[in-house]
Design a protein around this motif. Structure first.
Motif, PDB file in Angstrom:
ATOM      1  N   MET B   1      34.308 -48.922 -43.121  1.00 23.99           N
ATOM      2  CA  MET B   1      33.492 -49.458 -41.946  1.00 23.99           C
ATOM      3  C   MET B   1      34.740 -49.858 -40.926  1.00 23.99           C
ATOM      4  O   MET B   1      34.772 -49.680 -39.600  1.00 23.99           O
ATOM      5  N   ALA B   2      35.968 -50.530 -41.282  1.00 27.13           N
ATOM      6  CA  ALA B   2      36.859 -50.797 -40.455  1.00 27.13           C
ATOM      7  C   ALA B   2      37.520 -49.713 -39.799  1.00 27.13           C
ATOM      8  O   ALA B   2      38.046 -49.567 -38.785  1.00 27.13           O
ATOM      9  N   ASP B   3      37.547 -48.500 -40.585  1.00 28.43           N
ATOM     10  CA  ASP B   3      38.101 -47.355 -39.975  1.00 28.43           C
ATOM     11  C   ASP B   3      37.201 -46.500 -39.165  1.00 28.43           C
ATOM     12  O   ASP B   3      37.463 -46.254 -38.108  1.00 28.43           O
ATOM     13  N   ASN B   4      35.878 -46.823 -39.154  1.00 23.47           N
ATOM     14  CA  ASN B   4      34.997 -46.444 -38.119  1.00 23.47           C
ATOM     15  C   ASN B   4      35.005 -47.100 -36.912  1.00 23.47           C
ATOM     16  O   ASN B   4      34.888 -46.371 -35.831  1.00 23.47           O
ATOM     17  N   GLN B   5      35.132 -48.310 -37.081  1.00 25.44           N
ATOM     18  CA  GLN B   5      35.292 -49.332 -35.923  1.00 25.44           C
ATOM     19  C   GLN B   5      36.528 -48.859 -35.066  1.00 25.44           C
ATOM     20  O   GLN B   5      36.541 -48.914 -33.835  1.00 25.44           O
ATOM     21  N   ASP B   6      37.585 -48.603 -35.817  1.00 28.91           N
ATOM     22  CA  ASP B   6      38.824 -48.124 -35.136  1.00 28.91           C
ATOM     23  C   ASP B   6      38.676 -46.717 -34.467  1.00 28.91           C
ATOM     24  O   ASP B   6      39.162 -46.558 -33.337  1.00 28.91           O
ATOM     25  N   LYS B   7      37.941 -45.845 -35.148  1.00 24.36           N
ATOM     26  CA  LYS B   7      37.803 -44.578 -34.443  1.00 24.36           C
ATOM     27  C   LYS B   7      36.918 -44.754 -33.320  1.00 24.36           C
ATOM     28  O   LYS B   7      36.975 -44.243 -32.174  1.00 24.36           O
ATOM     29  N   LEU B   8      35.998 -45.608 -33.423  1.00 29.14           N
ATOM     30  CA  LEU B   8      34.808 -45.841 -32.261  1.00 29.14           C
ATOM     31  C   LEU B   8      35.629 -46.668 -31.076  1.00 29.14           C
ATOM     32  O   LEU B   8      35.462 -46.153 -29.872  1.00 29.14           O
ATOM     33  N   LEU B  27      43.618 -33.921 -26.846  1.00 25.65           N
ATOM     34  CA  LEU B  27      43.112 -35.119 -26.962  1.00 25.65           C
ATOM     35  C   LEU B  27      41.656 -35.048 -26.836  1.00 25.65           C
ATOM     36  O   LEU B  27      41.021 -35.848 -27.431  1.00 25.65           O
ATOM     37  N   ASP B  28      41.078 -34.394 -26.027  1.00 23.31           N
ATOM     38  CA  ASP B  28      39.606 -34.302 -25.797  1.00 23.31           C
ATOM     39  C   ASP B  28      38.844 -33.641 -27.189  1.00 23.31           C
ATOM     40  O   ASP B  28      37.912 -34.302 -27.487  1.00 23.31           O
ATOM     41  N   ASN B  29      39.426 -32.449 -27.808  1.00 22.62           N
ATOM     42  CA  ASN B  29      39.142 -32.025 -28.740  1.00 22.62           C
ATOM     43  C   ASN B  29      39.212 -32.945 -30.025  1.00 22.62           C
ATOM     44  O   ASN B  29      38.155 -33.178 -30.731  1.00 22.62           O
ATOM     45  N   ALA B  30      40.286 -33.675 -30.241  1.00 26.80           N
ATOM     46  CA  ALA B  30      40.173 -34.854 -31.103  1.00 26.80           C
ATOM     47  C   ALA B  30      39.247 -35.867 -31.050  1.00 26.80           C
ATOM     48  O   ALA B  30      38.575 -36.300 -31.993  1.00 26.80           O
ATOM     49  N   ALA B  31      38.946 -36.064 -29.699  1.00 28.41           N
ATOM     50  CA  ALA B  31      37.705 -37.055 -29.454  1.00 28.41           C
ATOM     51  C   ALA B  31      36.549 -36.682 -30.152  1.00 28.41           C
ATOM     52  O   ALA B  31      35.460 -37.345 -30.739  1.00 28.41           O
ATOM     53  N   SER B  32      36.097 -35.517 -29.722  1.00 26.99           N
ATOM     54  CA  SER B  32      34.866 -34.664 -30.196  1.00 26.99           C
ATOM     55  C   SER B  32      35.088 -34.629 -31.657  1.00 26.99           C
ATOM     56  O   SER B  32      33.866 -34.892 -32.261  1.00 26.99           O
ATOM     57  N   GLN B  33      36.046 -34.325 -32.392  1.00 27.94           N
ATOM     58  CA  GLN B  33      36.088 -34.143 -33.817  1.00 27.94           C
ATOM     59  C   GLN B  33      35.610 -35.539 -34.421  1.00 27.94           C
ATOM     60  O   GLN B  33      34.896 -35.814 -35.255  1.00 27.94           O
ATOM     61  N   LEU B  34      36.213 -36.600 -33.647  1.00 30.73           N
ATOM     62  CA  LEU B  34      35.938 -37.944 -34.116  1.00 30.73           C
ATOM     63  C   LEU B  34      34.638 -38.442 -34.121  1.00 30.73           C
ATOM     64  O   LEU B  34      33.954 -39.032 -35.003  1.00 30.73           O
ATOM     65  N   LEU B  35      33.945 -38.088 -32.848  1.00 36.72           N
ATOM     66  CA  LEU B  35      32.428 -38.466 -32.831  1.00 36.72           C
ATOM     67  C   LEU B  35      31.480 -37.588 -33.751  1.00 36.72           C
ATOM     68  O   LEU B  35      30.748 -38.120 -34.184  1.00 36.72           O
ATOM     69  N   ARG B  36      32.008 -36.276 -34.012  1.00 36.45           N
ATOM     70  CA  ARG B  36      31.277 -35.676 -35.030  1.00 36.45           C
ATOM     71  C   ARG B  36      31.327 -36.088 -36.511  1.00 36.45           C
ATOM     72  O   ARG B  36      30.621 -36.246 -37.114  1.00 36.45           O
ATOM     73  N   ASP B  37      32.583 -36.513 -36.638  1.00 40.36           N
ATOM     74  CA  ASP B  37      32.747 -37.134 -38.153  1.00 40.36           C
ATOM     75  C   ASP B  37      31.996 -38.394 -38.034  1.00 40.36           C
ATOM     76  O   ASP B  37      31.362 -38.624 -39.268  1.00 40.36           O
ATOM     77  N   MET B  54      26.506 -42.241 -31.436  1.00 38.95           N
ATOM     78  CA  MET B  54      27.542 -41.094 -31.267  1.00 38.95           C
ATOM     79  C   MET B  54      27.053 -40.160 -30.530  1.00 38.95           C
ATOM     80  O   MET B  54      28.001 -39.387 -29.756  1.00 38.95           O
ATOM     81  N   TRP B  55      25.604 -39.643 -30.551  1.00 39.75           N
ATOM     82  CA  TRP B  55      25.316 -38.488 -29.624  1.00 39.75           C
ATOM     83  C   TRP B  55      25.160 -39.071 -28.041  1.00 39.75           C
ATOM     84  O   TRP B  55      25.858 -38.483 -27.341  1.00 39.75           O
TER      85      TRP B  55
END
Lengths: 197, 309
Positions: B1-8, B27-37, B54-55
């Motif tokens: 959960m903490a990991d998700n908060q950090d990603k968010l 950087l933009d692709n990395a953000a997209s990947q984070l959102l998908r995950d 996330m959508w």
């Protein structure tokens, strides 16, 4: 814009019985539709196509009514599911299906339509247009009026809603001419009140 | 959960930095990947609200990128491509307004309010006034979420325009007949812009005069620079339009031929764009009449744009 430009009012013979008796309505559906006090009615065709058609917005609007209408509103669509065909045009007008409504529930329906317009358009309501025919049947007087609205989404209630409220409250309105006069007077009163404020 | 908060938090920072971020695909692709995950995790855990969020964040990113692309395309004079991107932004904003809101924290942190204001302003400056409109009779529509045919009385339960498992529900037309094609001034889908065909080469040509769009975009240093547009009618001498042919459209914009409209009058009312650049410097503005910026010989000079500060 004047009332005449946005709303055309006319008398019509197209009653609930007229629509329920159409040849594309089966006996089973007929029984179901006879319960309705809000009936979605089709366009009689488009260009050379002659079958009954509904605007593409119909199913979404129907579901909105089912989800938001109170117990008093019984809405249905004058077509079998398998015969339903939509007309889709690429113009940015929110085309609501034509509706025949009993006067008793007409004010509720207008509120629901206004809610739906806001739900669909959000802040675009300022610039968007709406098109719809709403026929109101008054069983007390036998008056059946078709309002054809084509205008700003934000003014639907001001124009169509005011006609419905006049019909509902005006026991003495017996003819189309009387209604038109009353609607005109009501608009002038409302405009002058707004200016005073 | 903490990991998700950090990603968010990282995604939020990425979206907030849009105004001064250097374009970086990685950087933009990395953000997209984070959102998908994050969305996949939320769907697996049955957390519909988080998946929806996330959508929305993905849509914010797409809207920001689309607006920047439109701006850069306009700078490069790829006007039709920019138009498509602006129309896409408009659609995304309509969905975001419904599900997310545009004004994050009351501070327009993601610049969506700016895009919602400026995208239509650019669109108004475009010369596209007529669009193709196809009329269809639609026989079969399916739910984009579950694939079930949409039925009035036997609904799958999904509502068009709502978000399920991080996906926007739409109606997919599966069977339709084309009935007619006509012209409209206010299309629902703005992609259908008519272009003329060159009778010699047989190829489509962009015959439009984009001077007004170019004028605005040339004076903006960034997609997120502030500017205003006021459109009004201004009285002009008809003699100013002696370059307009008798059978050409009247400069007043009525749609009638010049000879049948204002040609014999002394004055006409012409649409005028007042463009305000609050951050601009008047000395750096180009001259108001500027034919050089139009590819090829313009039909009409740019005489209906003014700048105000």
């Amino acid at each position: 814009m004047t009332q005449d430009q946005l709303v055309q009012i006319s008398a019509t013979d197209e009653s609930f019985d007229y629509w329920i008796g159409r040849d594309y309505v089966s006996a089973e559906l007929r029984e179901r539709l006879s319960e309705a006090n809000v009936l979605f009615t089709p366009y009689p065709g488009y260009l050379e196509y002659e079958g009954p058609l509904f605007p593409i917005e119909t199913s979404e609007f129907f579901r909105y009514l089912q989800g938001n209408a109170g117990d008093g509103v019984i809405a249905d669509v004058c077509i079998e599911d398998e015969d339903l065909e939509y007309l889709s045009l690429n113009h940015d007008v929110l085309e609501l299906p034509n509706v025949l409504v009993k006067l008793l529930v007409a004010p509720m329906l207008v509120n629901l339509i206004c809610g739906y317009i806001l739900y669909r358009l959000g802040s675009r309501i300022k610039d968007a247009s709406v098109e719809q025919e709403l026929t109101i049947e008054d069983s007390r007087t036998g008056l059946r009026l078709k309002t054809k609205y084509k205008g700003p989404a934000s003014k639907y209630d001001e124009f169509v809603g005011s006609i419905v409220r006049l019909l509902k409250d005006g026991d003495d309105l017996r003819t189309l001419a009387e209604l038109e006069d009353a609607a005109h007077e009501e608009r002038i009163t409302r405009l002058s009140e707004r200016r005073k404020r | 959960m903490a990991d998700n908060q950090d990603k968010l938090k990282r995604i939020d920072q990425h979206l907030r930095s849009i105004t001064n971020r250097v374009p970086d695909n990685d950087l933009d692709n990395a953000a997209s990947q984070l959102l998908r995950d994050l969305k996949d995790d939320a769907v697996q855990e049955g957390d519909q609200d988080f998946a929806k969020q996330m959508w929305c964040l993905d849509a914010v990113k797409e809207c920001q990128n689309g607006f920047i692309k439109a701006f850069n395309d306009m700078k490069r004079r790829h006007f039709f491509g920019a138009w498509i991107s602006l129309a896409r932004c408009e659609n995304i904003l309509a969905n975001l307004e419904r599900h997310f809101g545009l004004d994050v924290d009351g501070s327009d942190a993601y610049r969506l309010v700016h895009i919602a204001k400026c995208a239509p302003q650019f669109q108004r400056l475009y010369p596209y006034k007529q669009f193709f409109s196809a009329g269809f009779i639609v026989q079969e529509v399916a739910c984009s979420i579950c694939g079930q045919e949409l039925s009035l009385r036997d609904s799958c339960g999904h509502v068009v325009g709502e978000i399920y498992s991080g996906e926007l529900c739409g109606g997919e037309i599966r069977k339709a007949d084309l009935l007619e094609v006509s012209f409209v001034e206010n299309p629902r889908f703005k992609h259908a812009v008519p272009f003329v065909n060159n009778s010699v080469t047989g190829k489509s040509e962009d015959h439009y005069n984009y001077a007004s769009v170019h004028y605005a975009v040339e004076n903006l240093t960034s997609p997120f620079a502030a500017w205003d547009l006021i459109v009004h009618k201004r009285q002009r001498l008809v003699s100013d339009f002696n370059y307009v042919g008798r059978n050409d459209p009247c400069p007043c914009g009525s749609g009638d031929k010049f000879k049948k409209c204002c040609m014999r009058k002394k004055y006409l009312l012409r649409q005028h764009y007042d463009i305000g650049f609050p951050d601009g410097n008047p000395e750096h503005l180009p001259p108001i009449v500027d034919n050089a910026i139009v590819r090829g010989k313009p039909r009409y000079p740019l005489d209906n744009v003014g700048a105000s500060l």
